[in-house]
Scaffold this active site. Structure first.
Site, short mmCIF file in Angstrom:
data_model
loop_
_atom_site.label_atom_id
_atom_site.label_comp_id
_atom_site.label_asym_id
_atom_site.label_seq_id
_atom_site.Cartn_x
_atom_site.Cartn_y
_atom_site.Cartn_z
CG ASP A 134 -3.40 7.02 -3.30
OD1 ASP A 134 -4.51 6.49 -3.31
OD2 ASP A 134 -2.53 6.77 -2.45
CG HIS A 192 -3.84 9.15 0.38
ND1 HIS A 192 -4.51 9.87 1.35
CD2 HIS A 192 -4.57 8.03 0.15
CE1 HIS A 192 -5.60 9.21 1.70
NE2 HIS A 192 -5.66 8.09 0.99
CD GLU A 220 -7.61 5.33 -4.26
OE1 GLU A 220 -8.51 6.08 -3.83
OE2 GLU A 220 -6.86 4.67 -3.52
CG HIS A 263 -1.88 1.08 1.34
ND1 HIS A 263 -1.93 1.94 2.41
CD2 HIS A 263 -2.87 1.45 0.51
CE1 HIS A 263 -2.93 2.79 2.25
NE2 HIS A 263 -3.50 2.52 1.09
CD GLU A 269 -2.93 2.12 -3.10
OE1 GLU A 269 -4.00 2.76 -3.18
OE2 GLU A 269 -1.97 2.49 -2.38
#
Length: 296
Positions: free
Chosen positions: A75, A88, A156, A46, A73
């Protein structure tokens, strides 16, 4: 493509070159987490193993690679002048020194700063002095480091309501970097908390594997199965029954819908959700989850 109910033991989800086998089947968990033990869930670092380095930075994904994890992962948001950056929060305040560099520009929203201004910021010192001088990477820089590290990406699209058209912008950059070529599609998943954003990605590039972040009701799953390959809820909201309900549907690529649980950082929770049969676990501490679940 309309959703079709399939056997609970149906194998593989995800795009070209990427498969997930049913937990407990005795087969490999698949290339989502290449080193997973038989039946083990894929482990996704993450924000790039964020427990061990400043989140969403090149240093963080380097840490994930050093720990032996292939999936990370991140953002993605967009600057005032249209550059895609990896961060993020919609504000720069928590993870950079923006308040010191630009004291008069509260609330320091990403969308209110140019890429050049953001490039001046220290995105590492808040985490540890060891990371002083670390920068907020552009998505282009980030993708090139992921490629260099031979990693795979769960990307994301963050706060799409703040950035109209960010789905098209993101796909264009991914295409320019070669990540929409057949050889790369198996290394990429695009996700969002926004149903409209996931649907937009699917309609713009149907070959891309997509994921919805959240927990639609069981009655909504047929709708989501038309444009999402994975349903990714918070781990605390999951039950064994819900995972089974998701697994009972085919996604838009004709493969079983998958479930990635987030954000799991302790042994007990990792074992619990792995026992539910999730296909992946998103975690700030991938080494802890690996030890707990038998994945590698």
């Amino acid at each position: 493509m309309h959703a079709r109910v399939v056997a609970a033991t149906a194998a593989t989800i995800l795009g070209t070159g990427l498969s997930l086998l049913s937990p407990g089947s005795g087969a490999r968990a698949g290339e989502v987490g290449e080193a997973a033990e038989p039946g083990g869930p894929t482990v996704i670092a993450h924000r790039g193993a964020a427990a061990y380095g400043p989140e969403n930075t090149l240093a963080a994904i380097d840490n994930a690679a050093d720990l032996g994890f292939s999936w990370v992962e991140n953002d993605v948001q967009r600057t005032k002048d249209g550059e895609l950056v990896v961060i993020h929060d919609d504000s720069l305040a928590r993870t950079t020194n923006v308040e010191d560099v630009f004291p008069g520009r509260a609330p320091w929203k990403v969308k209110d700063f140019t890429a050049a201004e953001i490039a001046r910021l220290d995105a590492g010192s808040w985490f540890s002095p060891v990371y002083a001088g670390t920068r907020v990477p552009t998505l282009r820089q980030y993708m090139r480091r992921v490629e260099h590290n031979h990693e795979k990406l769960l990307l994301e699209i963050k706060n799409p309501d703040l950035y109209p058209g960010i789905e098209r912008d993101t796909l264009k950059l991914l295409g320019n970097e070669g990540w929409l070529d057949p050889g790369h599609l198996g290394r990429l998943v695009v996700q969002s908390f926004s149903t409209d954003s996931v649907l937009a990605v699917h309609e713009l590039k149907p070959a891309v594997t997509t994921a919805y972040l959240g927990k639609p009701g069981a009655g909504q799953l047929p709708r989501y199965a038309r444009f999402a390959d994975l349903i990714n809820p918070s781990y605390g909201s999951l039950t064994r029954g819900y995972v089974s309900a998701v697994h009972a549907f085919e996604g838009p690529h004709g493969r079983r819908l998958g479930v990635f649980a987030w954000t799991v950082d302790d042994v007990d929770s990792a074992r619990k959700v792995a026992g539910y049969g999730v296909d992946g676990i998103i975690t700030n501490k991938p080494d802890v989850v690996r030890s707990a679940t038998g994945a590698d």
